[in-house]
Design a protein around this motif. Structure first.
Motif, PDB file in Angstrom:
ATOM      1  N   ILE A 159       0.837  -1.193   0.000  1.00 59.29           N
ATOM      2  CA  ILE A 159       0.000   0.000   0.000  1.00 59.29           C
ATOM      3  C   ILE A 159       0.875   1.247   0.000  1.00 59.29           C
ATOM      4  O   ILE A 159       0.614   2.221  -0.717  1.00 59.29           O
ATOM      5  CB  ILE A 159      -0.941  -0.006   1.228  1.00 59.29           C
ATOM      6  CG1 ILE A 159      -2.001  -1.101   1.074  1.00 59.29           C
ATOM      7  CG2 ILE A 159      -1.621   1.356   1.399  1.00 59.29           C
ATOM      8  CD1 ILE A 159      -2.904  -1.237   2.287  1.00 59.29           C
ATOM      9  N   THR A 163       0.589   3.705  -3.501  1.00 55.19           N
ATOM     10  CA  THR A 163      -0.272   4.883  -3.351  1.00 55.19           C
ATOM     11  C   THR A 163       0.580   6.147  -3.313  1.00 55.19           C
ATOM     12  O   THR A 163       1.779   6.093  -2.999  1.00 55.19           O
ATOM     13  CB  THR A 163      -1.121   4.790  -2.067  1.00 55.19           C
ATOM     14  OG1 THR A 163      -0.250   4.591  -0.936  1.00 55.19           O
ATOM     15  CG2 THR A 163      -2.091   3.627  -2.150  1.00 55.19           C
ATOM     16  N   THR A 197      -3.392   7.512   6.023  1.00 64.36           N
ATOM     17  CA  THR A 197      -4.354   7.622   4.925  1.00 64.36           C
ATOM     18  C   THR A 197      -5.576   6.761   5.234  1.00 64.36           C
ATOM     19  O   THR A 197      -5.532   5.867   6.085  1.00 64.36           O
ATOM     20  CB  THR A 197      -3.739   7.180   3.592  1.00 64.36           C
ATOM     21  OG1 THR A 197      -3.440   5.770   3.640  1.00 64.36           O
ATOM     22  CG2 THR A 197      -2.446   7.945   3.307  1.00 64.36           C
ATOM     23  N   ASP A 198      -6.665   7.021   4.514  1.00 68.50           N
ATOM     24  CA  ASP A 198      -7.898   6.257   4.738  1.00 68.50           C
ATOM     25  C   ASP A 198      -7.692   4.774   4.444  1.00 68.50           C
ATOM     26  O   ASP A 198      -8.156   3.908   5.199  1.00 68.50           O
ATOM     27  CB  ASP A 198      -9.025   6.817   3.867  1.00 68.50           C
ATOM     28  CG  ASP A 198      -9.461   8.206   4.306  1.00 68.50           C
ATOM     29  OD1 ASP A 198      -9.235   8.545   5.487  1.00 68.50           O
ATOM     30  OD2 ASP A 198     -10.018   8.937   3.466  1.00 68.50           O
ATOM     31  N   LEU A 199      -7.007   4.478   3.323  1.00 67.85           N
ATOM     32  CA  LEU A 199      -6.757   3.078   2.972  1.00 67.85           C
ATOM     33  C   LEU A 199      -5.865   2.414   4.005  1.00 67.85           C
ATOM     34  O   LEU A 199      -6.084   1.244   4.369  1.00 67.85           O
ATOM     35  CB  LEU A 199      -6.123   2.998   1.588  1.00 67.85           C
ATOM     36  CG  LEU A 199      -5.823   1.588   1.054  1.00 67.85           C
ATOM     37  CD1 LEU A 199      -7.100   0.764   0.984  1.00 67.85           C
ATOM     38  CD2 LEU A 199      -5.147   1.667  -0.318  1.00 67.85           C
TER      39      LEU A 199
END
Length: 249
Positions: A159, A163, A197-199
């Motif tokens: 991730i 990202t 981050t949201d993820l």
């Protein structure tokens, strides 16, 4: 009181060369070795570190699939994956001579992500085939639990690399992912590293939930059955798919 005896290896397992069936003691040792290597060795920018960590990770995956009675086709695919990954790491060593490589030249290794995520499921499926719980069953449950942490550490790293924003807000050593994963799955949460981050937050919270559910249900069930079972060293087990499939082929 009569107890079931441990059946000899099936003909299918011998044909497949799967003499590691239910050797979850080896699986647990290798998963622990993966955790130690990933915690101590920063693979970003170090080809030697990447080679060592990938070698341990690959060996753990190979042994775990055999101990879990995976089909021979699955084992072959994983064997090829491990070999190709190690060969690519060795190829990087040749031009560099082992010298440090710029951090941006080594991207997070997504090649291990899918096998790492699926492995706890494969192990758990095999453990559910144990009609009598024994020591190897308990060790397998613990190995599956720790493998969840390894899988999430790999997920966090991917991730971060795929990202735009960094997982922790800034670039960190690859050793941090395993440390963060272990503190998350154990719900310790020291707070020195935080998903930004949201993820990243979604991934971290999902690990905490899945890890605790697995621990208080599956592992607790296995341990309670082991404590209450009539024979700790005996087991009658459902033949693995690899045994039946290979014998028929």
């Amino acid at each position: 009181m009569a107890t079931a005896s441990t059946p000899p290896p099936s003909r299918g397992d011998l044909i497949a060369g799967n003499r590691l069936l239910d050797r979850f003691d080896l699986v647990l040792l290798l998963v622990l070795a993966v955790i130690v290597s990933q915690t101590l060795v920063d693979t970003r920018g170090s080809v030697w570190g990447s080679l060592v960590t990938h070698s341990v990770t690959g060996l753990a995956l190979v042994v775990a699939t055999r101990a879990s009675g995976a089909r021979r086709r699955v084992r072959r695919i994983l064997d090829v994956l491990v070999v190709l990954t190690l060969v690519s790491n060795v190829a990087l060593l040749l031009p560099s001579g082992g010298a440090p490589i710029p951090p941006d030249s080594l991207q997070p290794e997504g090649v291990w992500l899918l096998p790492a995520l699926v492995l706890p499921v494969i192990i758990g499926r095999r453990l559910l085939q144990h009609q009598v719980v024994r020591v190897q069953t308990v060790l397998g449950a613990v190995a599956a639990y720790l493998q969840i942490a390894v899988a999430y550490a790999t997920l966090f790293q991917n991730i971060d690399g795929l990202t735009a924003a960094h997982f922790f807000g800034t670039q960190v050593s690859t050793t941090v992912y395993t440390y963060f994963s272990l503190t998350t799955i154990s719900t310790v949460g020291y707070g020195d590293f935080t998903a930004t981050t949201d993820l990243a937050r979604l991934a971290a919270t999902s690990e905490a939930v899945i890890g605790q559910v697995f621990l208080v249900t599956f592992v607790a069930l296995i341990v309670s059955r082991f404590a209450a079972g009539p024979g700790r060293g005996a087991a009658t087990e459902v033949p693995s798919e690899s045994a039946t499939g290979d014998a028929a082929s």
